[in-house]
Structures are given as structure tokens and as C-alpha cells.
Design a protein around this motif. Structure first.
Motif, PDB file in Angstrom:
ATOM      1  N   ILE B 102       0.845  -1.205   0.000  1.00 50.34           N
ATOM      2  CA  ILE B 102       0.000   0.000   0.000  1.00 50.34           C
ATOM      3  C   ILE B 102       0.875   1.248   0.000  1.00 50.34           C
ATOM      4  O   ILE B 102       0.650   2.199  -0.761  1.00 50.34           O
ATOM      5  N   VAL B 105       2.514   1.647  -3.484  1.00 51.96           N
ATOM      6  CA  VAL B 105       1.606   2.100  -4.543  1.00 51.96           C
ATOM      7  C   VAL B 105       1.253   3.558  -4.350  1.00 51.96           C
ATOM      8  O   VAL B 105       1.265   4.355  -5.291  1.00 51.96           O
ATOM      9  N   SER B 106       0.946   3.971  -3.099  1.00 49.68           N
ATOM     10  CA  SER B 106       0.492   5.358  -2.895  1.00 49.68           C
ATOM     11  C   SER B 106       1.641   6.346  -3.026  1.00 49.68           C
ATOM     12  O   SER B 106       1.407   7.520  -3.276  1.00 49.68           O
ATOM     13  N   VAL B 111       3.256   5.347 -11.087  1.00 46.95           N
ATOM     14  CA  VAL B 111       1.858   4.906 -11.077  1.00 46.95           C
ATOM     15  C   VAL B 111       0.931   6.113 -11.101  1.00 46.95           C
ATOM     16  O   VAL B 111      -0.074   6.132 -11.821  1.00 46.95           O
ATOM     17  N   ALA B 112       1.278   7.153 -10.341  1.00 43.51           N
ATOM     18  CA  ALA B 112       0.444   8.360 -10.310  1.00 43.51           C
ATOM     19  C   ALA B 112       0.386   9.009 -11.694  1.00 43.51           C
ATOM     20  O   ALA B 112      -0.677   9.448 -12.143  1.00 43.51           O
ATOM     21  N   LEU B 114       0.803   7.488 -14.608  1.00 42.93           N
ATOM     22  CA  LEU B 114      -0.004   6.636 -15.492  1.00 42.93           C
ATOM     23  C   LEU B 114      -1.487   6.809 -15.191  1.00 42.93           C
ATOM     24  O   LEU B 114      -2.317   6.873 -16.112  1.00 42.93           O
ATOM     25  N   ALA B 115      -1.827   6.923 -13.884  1.00 40.96           N
ATOM     26  CA  ALA B 115      -3.231   7.105 -13.509  1.00 40.96           C
ATOM     27  C   ALA B 115      -3.761   8.421 -14.057  1.00 40.96           C
ATOM     28  O   ALA B 115      -4.920   8.522 -14.456  1.00 40.96           O
ATOM     29  N   GLY B 118      -4.057   8.252 -18.087  1.00 37.70           N
ATOM     30  CA  GLY B 118      -5.088   7.350 -18.600  1.00 37.70           C
ATOM     31  C   GLY B 118      -6.410   7.519 -17.893  1.00 37.70           C
ATOM     32  O   GLY B 118      -7.229   6.610 -17.880  1.00 37.70           O
ATOM     33  N   ALA B 119      -6.645   8.690 -17.284  1.00 35.60           N
ATOM     34  CA  ALA B 119      -7.835   8.857 -16.447  1.00 35.60           C
ATOM     35  C   ALA B 119      -9.119   8.824 -17.265  1.00 35.60           C
ATOM     36  O   ALA B 119     -10.149   8.383 -16.776  1.00 35.60           O
TER      37      ALA B 119
END
Lengths: 109, 164
Positions: B102, B105-106, B111-112, B114-115, B118-119
Motif C-alpha cells: 500500500i 503504490v500510494s 503509477v500516479a 499513469l493514472a 489514462g484517467a
């Protein structure tokens, strides 16, 4: 905390956290339970955690169909694993009358 | 919606881990698969959701429940030796993995990014797109998967049959 918000609102981070937690629960099932059938279900859970991560990444890369194709391959391998794994559990039960992995500790009859 | 399906999935999986009765644990696993199918729908992927329901909660879980009933092993057998150290080590390892993942990831910048990029929700996955990709780019993998299923089927029959 912005990290927590991204997880709770269902962004990529949220799906990855779900995948990691599912994998952890599957791993804990394999480590803590002694019944072979329960351990088998834990393995299925870990395979599904991989699926969640795969499809989440595919969606955030613009809906890539490659992710779904590999999801299909993972399902095929999981089905093979289910068939052979359950056959092995039945074989163990025939020879030892138990499904407890602790009681299957020796290779001799 | 995401939180609802994520909670269904995780609570059912936790119920499976803690359940004493193997059949009830199997039904908890079916609930987990339903929650996962909901998550796949939210990922704009109805194809994967349908396969999840048909293959996992349909075929594989029927196989598992069938074997549980055939072996008549509803309850966990009493432990031969209690191994408290190993059990607590297992719990500690799982908790460490969960907390570490966790945090990872946070905190991850990649990852942020990419998020964020691709939102926008893509067009829903269709069976046509999946089929085209599968047969245009992964024909060999498809054939090997078919062969693998055949081998697994023969292996399962050979393992369960008493004398061939």
C-alpha cells in the motif's frame, strides 16, 4: 493525504491496492490453513490478484486489448491448474485418507 | 461504485481465509469472484467480467465444491502439532507485504503519472477487439493453450483413475 484519496476514489492506485491485498489474503490462506482444498483456493485468489493488476494497467493504457488476451491465457492456465491440482488432492485422499497437508509429510506409503 | 465492489471482494476473501467450514469458504470465494467481475466492469471491460463469471464462479468453483463434497472433508482436521512460531511468522509476513505494498503504490510517482494520463474512460472492450488481437497476434499462444488444456485433462484422468 493525496495518496489515500487516489486509492479510495478508484484510480489506478485503488485497483493496485485491491490486487495487492487479494494476493496477501491468498498467500495468508496458503500459509495458515492446513486443508489442501483451502490452500488451493488461496492459489486461485493469488491468480485473480494478478488478473486485477493486469486489467487495471490495460485500462489505464487506453483500453489495450492485449491485457484481455493475456487475461484469457491466465484463465486457461488456471483451469489446467485446477484440474491437475484437484486430481492430486483426490489421489492423496485415496492413499492417505486425509486432505491435511501436514499429514502428507513423507514420500513413502 | 469502486469502493462497494472492492469491499465485497476483500471482505469475501477475508471471510474465506477465516472460515472453518470448507464449503462456506468455497461460497465466500464465489462472492469474491462476483466482486471481481464488478471491478472488471468498472474497468470498462465487460468481456473479462463475463469470462470471470462463466469460468471462475461457474466452472472452477463447481469443480472445487464437487471435490469437497466427494471427499467429505467439510471441516479442517485437528492439527497434529501446533506451530505457533510459524503461524505468527506467516501472519507477520502477510501484514508486512500488505502494508509495504500500500505504501509503495500510494508513494509511486510512475503509477500516479499513469493514472493521470489514462484517467479518461476508454471505449468499452468488445469481444471483436479481443478476438482480432487474439487471432492476429497470438495464434501460437492460443494453440499452445488448447494443447495445455488437453494435456491437463488427460493428466487429471490419469491421476484419478485407479488403474488405467
Amino acid at each position: 493525504m493525496t495518496g489515500m484519496e487516489a486509492i479510495l476514489s478508484g484510480g489506478l492506485q485503488g485497483y493496485l491496492v485491491v490486487a495487492f491485498l487479494l494476493f496477501t489474503i491468498g498467500l495468508a490462506t496458503v500459509l495458515l490453513r492446513r486443508t489442501l482444498l483451502m490452500q488451493f483456493m488461496g492459489v486461485e485468489l493469488m491468480l485473480n490478484a494478478a488478473n486485477v493488476a493486469l486489467l487495471a494497467f490495460a485500462r489505464f493504457r487506453g483500453g489495450d486489448p492485449q491485457g484481455t488476451v493475456f487475461y484469457l491465457f491466465i484463465i486457461a492456465v488456471a483451469a489446467c491448474e485446477a484440474a491437475v491440482g484437484l486430481a492430486l488432492v483426490i489421489g492423496l485422499f485415496r492413499h492417505r485418507s486425509t486432505t491435511d497437508s501436514d499429514r502428507a509429510a513423507s514420500l513413502k506409503q | 461504485m469502486f469502493l462497494t465492489f472492492a469491499l465485497i471482494t476483500l471482505c469475501a476473501a477475508l471471510g474465506m481465509l477465516l472460515q472453518k467450514n470448507v464449503i462456506v469458504a468455497g461460497l465466500c470465494l464465489v462472492a469474491t469472484f462476483f466482486g471481481l467481475a464488478g471491478l472488471f466492469l468498472l474497468l470498462a471491460n465487460p468481456v473479462a467480467a463475463a469470462f470471470q463469471l462463466i469460468v471462475y464462479s461457474g466452472a472452477i468453483m463447481v469443480l472445487v465444491l464437487f471435490v469437497i463434497m466427494m471427499l467429505n472433508s467439510h471441516e479442517e482436521e485437528p492439527a497434529q502439532a501446533s506451530r505457533p512460531v510459524q503461524r505468527w511468522l506467516g501472519v507477520a509476513l502477510a501484514a508486512l507485504l500488505a502494508l509495504g505494498s500500500i505504501k509503495l503504490v500510494s508513494a509511486s510517482a510512475g503509477v500516479a503519472a499513469l493514472a493521470k494520463s489514462g484517467a479518461a474512460v476508454p471505449t468499452a472492450m468488445t469481444l471483436q477487439k479481443v478476438g482480432t488481437t487474439l487471432f492476429a497476434e497470438h495464434v501460437l499462444g492460443f494453440e499452445v493453450a488448447g494443447l495445455l488444456l488437453l494435456v491437463a485433462m488427460i493428466g487429471a484422468v490419469a491421476l484419478t483413475k485407479r488403474n488405467l
